[in-house]
Design a protein around this motif. Structure first.
Motif, PDB file in Angstrom:
ATOM      1  N   ASP A   1       0.829  -1.206   0.000  1.00 43.77           N
ATOM      2  CA  ASP A   1       0.000   0.000   0.000  1.00 43.77           C
ATOM      3  C   ASP A   1       0.863   1.254   0.000  1.00 43.77           C
ATOM      4  O   ASP A   1       1.994   1.252   0.490  1.00 43.77           O
ATOM      5  N   ARG A   2       0.291   2.345  -0.560  1.00 41.82           N
ATOM      6  CA  ARG A   2       0.910   3.666  -0.460  1.00 41.82           C
ATOM      7  C   ARG A   2      -0.015   4.514   0.401  1.00 41.82           C
ATOM      8  O   ARG A   2      -1.148   4.805   0.026  1.00 41.82           O
ATOM      9  N   VAL A   3       0.449   4.908   1.564  1.00 37.00           N
ATOM     10  CA  VAL A   3      -0.311   5.746   2.495  1.00 37.00           C
ATOM     11  C   VAL A   3       0.103   7.185   2.243  1.00 37.00           C
ATOM     12  O   VAL A   3       1.295   7.493   2.176  1.00 37.00           O
ATOM     13  N   GLU A   4      -0.889   8.072   2.091  1.00 31.06           N
ATOM     14  CA  GLU A   4      -0.606   9.475   1.821  1.00 31.06           C
ATOM     15  C   GLU A   4      -1.093  10.339   2.982  1.00 31.06           C
ATOM     16  O   GLU A   4      -2.179  10.115   3.497  1.00 31.06           O
ATOM     17  N   VAL A   5      -0.273  11.287   3.376  1.00 27.19           N
ATOM     18  CA  VAL A   5      -0.655  12.275   4.383  1.00 27.19           C
ATOM     19  C   VAL A   5      -1.105  13.504   3.611  1.00 27.19           C
ATOM     20  O   VAL A   5      -0.354  14.037   2.796  1.00 27.19           O
ATOM     21  N   THR A   6      -2.337  13.948   3.855  1.00 20.49           N
ATOM     22  CA  THR A   6      -2.882  15.080   3.104  1.00 20.49           C
ATOM     23  C   THR A   6      -3.015  16.300   4.000  1.00 20.49           C
ATOM     24  O   THR A   6      -3.129  16.186   5.220  1.00 20.49           O
ATOM     25  N   ARG A   7      -2.995  17.467   3.368  1.00 17.71           N
ATOM     26  CA  ARG A   7      -3.134  18.736   4.077  1.00 17.71           C
ATOM     27  C   ARG A   7      -4.515  19.307   3.802  1.00 17.71           C
ATOM     28  O   ARG A   7      -5.132  18.976   2.791  1.00 17.71           O
ATOM     29  N   PRO A   8      -4.992  20.212   4.643  1.00 15.51           N
ATOM     30  CA  PRO A   8      -6.266  20.872   4.349  1.00 15.51           C
ATOM     31  C   PRO A   8      -6.104  21.799   3.141  1.00 15.51           C
ATOM     32  O   PRO A   8      -4.994  22.258   2.841  1.00 15.51           O
ATOM     33  N   LEU A   9      -7.196  22.077   2.450  1.00 14.18           N
ATOM     34  CA  LEU A   9      -7.156  22.985   1.313  1.00 14.18           C
ATOM     35  C   LEU A   9      -6.853  24.404   1.779  1.00 14.18           C
ATOM     36  O   LEU A   9      -7.310  24.831   2.838  1.00 14.18           O
ATOM     37  N   VAL A  10      -6.100  25.136   0.973  1.00 15.11           N
ATOM     38  CA  VAL A  10      -5.775  26.515   1.290  1.00 15.11           C
ATOM     39  C   VAL A  10      -6.968  27.413   0.969  1.00 15.11           C
ATOM     40  O   VAL A  10      -7.264  28.354   1.684  1.00 15.11           O
ATOM     41  N   ALA A  11      -7.672  27.112  -0.127  1.00 17.74           N
ATOM     42  CA  ALA A  11      -8.827  27.908  -0.541  1.00 17.74           C
ATOM     43  C   ALA A  11      -9.924  26.962  -1.011  1.00 17.74           C
ATOM     44  O   ALA A  11      -9.649  25.875  -1.524  1.00 17.74           O
ATOM     45  N   ASP A  12     -11.169  27.395  -0.856  1.00 20.04           N
ATOM     46  CA  ASP A  12     -12.301  26.620  -1.336  1.00 20.04           C
ATOM     47  C   ASP A  12     -12.309  26.670  -2.862  1.00 20.04           C
ATOM     48  O   ASP A  12     -12.339  27.757  -3.446  1.00 20.04           O
ATOM     49  N   PRO A  13     -12.257  25.524  -3.557  1.00 18.44           N
ATOM     50  CA  PRO A  13     -12.198  25.532  -5.019  1.00 18.44           C
ATOM     51  C   PRO A  13     -13.395  26.225  -5.674  1.00 18.44           C
ATOM     52  O   PRO A  13     -13.246  26.916  -6.679  1.00 18.44           O
ATOM     53  N   LYS A  14     -14.582  26.061  -5.104  1.00 16.28           N
ATOM     54  CA  LYS A  14     -15.763  26.708  -5.692  1.00 16.28           C
ATOM     55  C   LYS A  14     -15.668  28.229  -5.572  1.00 16.28           C
ATOM     56  O   LYS A  14     -15.985  28.959  -6.513  1.00 16.28           O
ATOM     57  N   ALA A  15     -15.246  28.703  -4.415  1.00 12.71           N
ATOM     58  CA  ALA A  15     -15.115  30.149  -4.218  1.00 12.71           C
ATOM     59  C   ALA A  15     -14.038  30.716  -5.144  1.00 12.71           C
ATOM     60  O   ALA A  15     -14.207  31.804  -5.715  1.00 12.71           O
ATOM     61  N   ALA A  16     -12.942  30.010  -5.318  1.00 11.52           N
ATOM     62  CA  ALA A  16     -11.874  30.469  -6.204  1.00 11.52           C
ATOM     63  C   ALA A  16     -12.377  30.557  -7.642  1.00 11.52           C
ATOM     64  O   ALA A  16     -12.079  31.516  -8.361  1.00 11.52           O
TER      65      ALA A  16
END
Length: 128
Positions: free
Chosen positions: A90-105
């Protein structure tokens, strides 16, 4: 410009140990990316290990600089919880929160460059 700056962001990478994992163990890869660095580390874990065990063994949270309270996890891109069991390979990925809301951008970009008004179509005369 220094040679390290020209090479791009720093990359922490530990290659997989040569050969197969020891008997009774499984090999899992842990990946992360942050604005400062990216990394890929192969770790050998006992059977029954979880996502949290893999991340802890790779020290991915401290290397990535992600706040543990905001970190998310995935296995091959599919969302996973810290208690999710991992399998060999398996490849386990550590993810970060989004910097900006894609819809708002998207809305902001569209508002900055609106489309011209639509032309009205003229009706064709009816054929006799």
């Amino acid at each position: 410009m220094s040679a390290s700056a020209a090479a791009g962001p720093r990359r922490d990478e530990c290659p997989a140990p040569p050969g197969d994992p020891p008997a009774g163990r499984m090999r899992v890869t842990v990946a992360w990316a942050s604005p400062r660095a990216q990394g890929l580390v192969a770790v050998d874990l006992p059977p029954g290990a979880t996502v949290a065990d893999a991340v802890l063994a790779a020290r991915a949270i401290e290397r990535s600089g992600v706040d543990p309270a905001d970190a998310g996890y995935a296995i091959f891109g599919q969302t996973a919880r810290p208690g999710t069991p991992v399998a060999d390979g398996d490849r386990v990925e550590v993810t970060r929160p989004l910097v900006a809301d894609p819809k708002a951008a998207r809305r902001n970009r569209a508002a900055a460059h609106p489309l011209p008004p639509a032309r009205t179509r003229q009706k064709r005369p009816k054929a006799c």
